[in-house]
Design a protein around this motif. Structure first.
Motif, PDB file in Angstrom:
ATOM      1  N   VAL A  42      40.202  60.716  42.533  1.00  0.00           N
ATOM      2  CA  VAL A  42      40.055  59.455  43.252  1.00  0.00           C
ATOM      3  C   VAL A  42      39.623  58.349  42.298  1.00  0.00           C
ATOM      4  O   VAL A  42      40.144  57.222  42.339  1.00  0.00           O
ATOM      5  N   ALA A  43      38.675  58.656  41.428  1.00  0.00           N
ATOM      6  CA  ALA A  43      38.208  57.655  40.462  1.00  0.00           C
ATOM      7  C   ALA A  43      39.355  57.170  39.581  1.00  0.00           C
ATOM      8  O   ALA A  43      39.494  55.962  39.323  1.00  0.00           O
ATOM      9  N   LYS A  44      40.186  58.094  39.118  1.00  0.00           N
ATOM     10  CA  LYS A  44      41.326  57.711  38.275  1.00  0.00           C
ATOM     11  C   LYS A  44      42.317  56.855  39.062  1.00  0.00           C
ATOM     12  O   LYS A  44      42.866  55.865  38.536  1.00  0.00           O
ATOM     13  N   ASP A  90      43.116  49.131  40.060  1.00  0.00           N
ATOM     14  CA  ASP A  90      42.361  47.883  39.896  1.00  0.00           C
ATOM     15  C   ASP A  90      42.157  47.461  38.446  1.00  0.00           C
ATOM     16  O   ASP A  90      41.868  46.297  38.178  1.00  0.00           O
ATOM     17  N   GLY A  91      42.251  48.403  37.517  1.00  0.00           N
ATOM     18  CA  GLY A  91      42.061  48.049  36.117  1.00  0.00           C
ATOM     19  C   GLY A  91      40.618  48.032  35.649  1.00  0.00           C
ATOM     20  O   GLY A  91      40.315  47.445  34.598  1.00  0.00           O
ATOM     21  N   GLN A 114      38.445  45.167  43.095  1.00  0.00           N
ATOM     22  CA  GLN A 114      39.025  44.401  42.012  1.00  0.00           C
ATOM     23  C   GLN A 114      38.459  42.983  41.971  1.00  0.00           C
ATOM     24  O   GLN A 114      38.136  42.455  40.891  1.00  0.00           O
ATOM     25  N   VAL A 115      38.317  42.363  43.135  1.00  0.00           N
ATOM     26  CA  VAL A 115      37.783  41.001  43.201  1.00  0.00           C
ATOM     27  C   VAL A 115      36.334  40.974  42.729  1.00  0.00           C
ATOM     28  O   VAL A 115      35.924  40.119  41.932  1.00  0.00           O
TER      29      VAL A 115
END
Length: 513
Positions: A158-160, A166-167, A311-312
């Motif tokens: 999930v983390a990957k 999102d980068g 991401q924001v």
């Protein structure tokens, strides 16, 4: 005197013995004594339970099930031959029949019955066998408990997935696997609500999980209205007004719920609005709860892309606390019954994260079948893998079907007198507004129903189509909506039935000749 005392003692002994004999006889023969315990009644329960409402499985769904039973009778006398459950986003439900993704089902089958691997080793794709072996080596038997936060390997997957989306880097320790997104939402709302008049900002219309959970945990719903004329957009003015009203009323806004893409509206937030929301939450020390379970249900991804709040927040370098939710129940996966999901903690302290871990430990662990579903969702076949061509075909077909049905339904509904429907760029639903005639409003009042409930009940009685009244999601006073899914196959026939019913309803109540 001794004789008198002895006689009295004997009478007491025989009286007590007789009482015990009656009790023994009662217990032996299943009869009741005169003094019995009164039955449990609703007044004996936590009063918060009485206030919980969940319209998606409320009056309409209950009646639909009763009609389904009636249809089993050859001489049922109903004007339709099947119930169409357009009330809930349940893609694989009988009658809606969204095909499951083969890759996920094959991995699940091998996890449930490992000896199957020897039987299918020359038949099923090698990447399926490899994934099942990797998971089996990590998990062991799916009949055993896992780590309370979920299988470590799956949390790393999930983390990957989030990092690639999102980068930004993700710590797997910030990931909690859950029994569907709903379980995570309920857990965190329970933890965020304190005895000091805690309020949670919820969009109107909203998915009724939020109002139901707030009622259960004695939280205060703080509604902010979405703008229907602007495509159900999120208005900062509305959120600010809701915060000001809450503070004036003595409530403390603790969290802001954002559903993106929206349920029941399907609306998508743009980047500028999301930035403004983050800054607003910083200003008022408000936690963001980002319900992003429909993030892959995009009908026009080129013109209406999805952006995550993670991401924001990272791009703004914001300190705002954020919990983000995802689920295998939606998207093209549609595995609602497996109960798999997760939430990610962003800007959450180690101390708070430890308390969350303590609370999830009470439930021991999320379902293993759901966790395996999460792994298959966030780690699907890649180009070059043996399973990829079939996976790509299946997912493309589901996306195309949902987009086509959504567009067609919105066009046809908008052509009807008295109906306006915002075309949904995401999620699984439409939320049309119905201008109901005065005679229908009076009939609803006479029956003690909301007007949109009257409309929805008559729709069910005449067509077998089950929808959810807009009042179950919240709407402005004097407005009437209903939510329907875009999952139904045979959409032309389905919309034909909606159109015919609506015209007859409007004629019945004097809106058209």
């Amino acid at each position: 005197m001794p004789f008198a005392r002895t006689a009295l003692s004997h009478r007491r002994f025989f009286s007590k013995t007789a009482s015990l004999s009656r009790l023994d006889f009662s217990l032996a023969h299943g009869t009741r004594l005169a003094h019995t315990m009164r039955p449990l009644t609703p007044s004996d329960l936590n009063p918060a339970v009485i206030d919980v409402q969940y319209a998606v499985r409320g009056e309409l769904a209950i009646k639909a099930e009763a009609l389904r039973v009636q249809l089993e009778n050859k001489f049922h006398g109903l004007p339709f031959e099947r119930i169409i459950n357009s009330n809930i986003g349940n893609p694989q439900q009988k009658g809606l029949d969204q095909p499951p993704i083969t890759f996920g089902r094959q991995v699940a089958a091998l996890m449930e019955y490992p000896p199957l691997a020897e039987i299918v080793k020359d038949i099923w794709p090698a990447d399926v066998l490899a994934r099942a072996k990797e998971l089996r080596d990590e998990i062991g038997s799916v009949g055993a408990y896992s780590h309370s936060k979920g299988v470590p390997l799956i949390r790393k997957s999930v983390a990957k997935f989030i990092e690639e989306r999102d980068g930004y880097p993700v710590d797997p320790e910030d990931i909690f696997l859950t029994g569907g997104a709903s379980a995570g939402v309920s857990l965190l709302l329970n933890m965020l609500i304190t005895p000091t008049k805690s309020g949670v900002l919820i969009p109107i219309p909203q998915y009724p999980l939020y109002s139901a959970a707030l009622a259960q945990f004695s939280g205060i719903p703080l509604p902010y209205h979405l703008s229907e004329v602007d495509g159900w957009s999120t208005s900062l003015h509305e959120i600010r007004a809701a915060i000001e009203k809450a503070e004036k009323d003595g409530a403390h806004p603790r969290a802001l719920v954002i559903i993106n893409p929206g349920n029941p509206t399907g609306a998508l937030l743009d980047w500028a609005t999301m930035e403004s929301i983050v800054h607003l939450c910083e200003e008022h020390s408000i936690v963001i709860l980002a319900d992003e379970v429909y993030q892959s249900n995009l009908h026009s991804p080129d013109t209406h892309p999805f952006h995550s709040f993670k991401q924001v927040v990272r791009r703004l370098n914001s300190p705002v606390p954020l919990f983000s939710f995802h689920s295998i129940s939606k998207g093209v996966t549609g595995e609602c019954g497996r109960r798999g999901g997760y939430f990610e903690c962003t800007n959450i302290s180690d101390e708070v994260r430890a308390l969350i871990y303590k609370m999830v430990s009470v439930g021991l662990c999320p379902p293993l079948s759901g966790q395996i579903g999460v792994d298959c969702m966030v780690r699907p076949p890649q180009p070059g893998d043996p399973s990829y061509p079939l996976w790509k075909t299946e997912t493309d077909c589901t996306h195309a079907a949902l987009a086509q049905r959504t567009k067609l339904m919105a066009q046809r509904l908008n052509a009807l007198p008295g109906i306006s429907c915002v075309t949904s760029p995401g999620a699984l639903y439409l939320f049309p507004k119905v201008e109901l005639p005065d005679a229908a409003l009076k009939e609803a009042e006479r029956l003690g129903k909301t007007p949109d409930t009257l409309y929805s009940l008559e729709l069910l009685d005449e067509t077998g189509i089950c929808v959810v009244p807009g009042s179950g999601f919240g709407q402005k006073d004097g407005e009437h909506h209903y939510r329907l899914t875009c999952l139904c196959p045979g959409v032309e026939e389905y919309v034909d039935a909606l159109e015919n019913f609506h015209l007859l309803f409007m004629k019945k109540y004097g809106a058209i000749n």
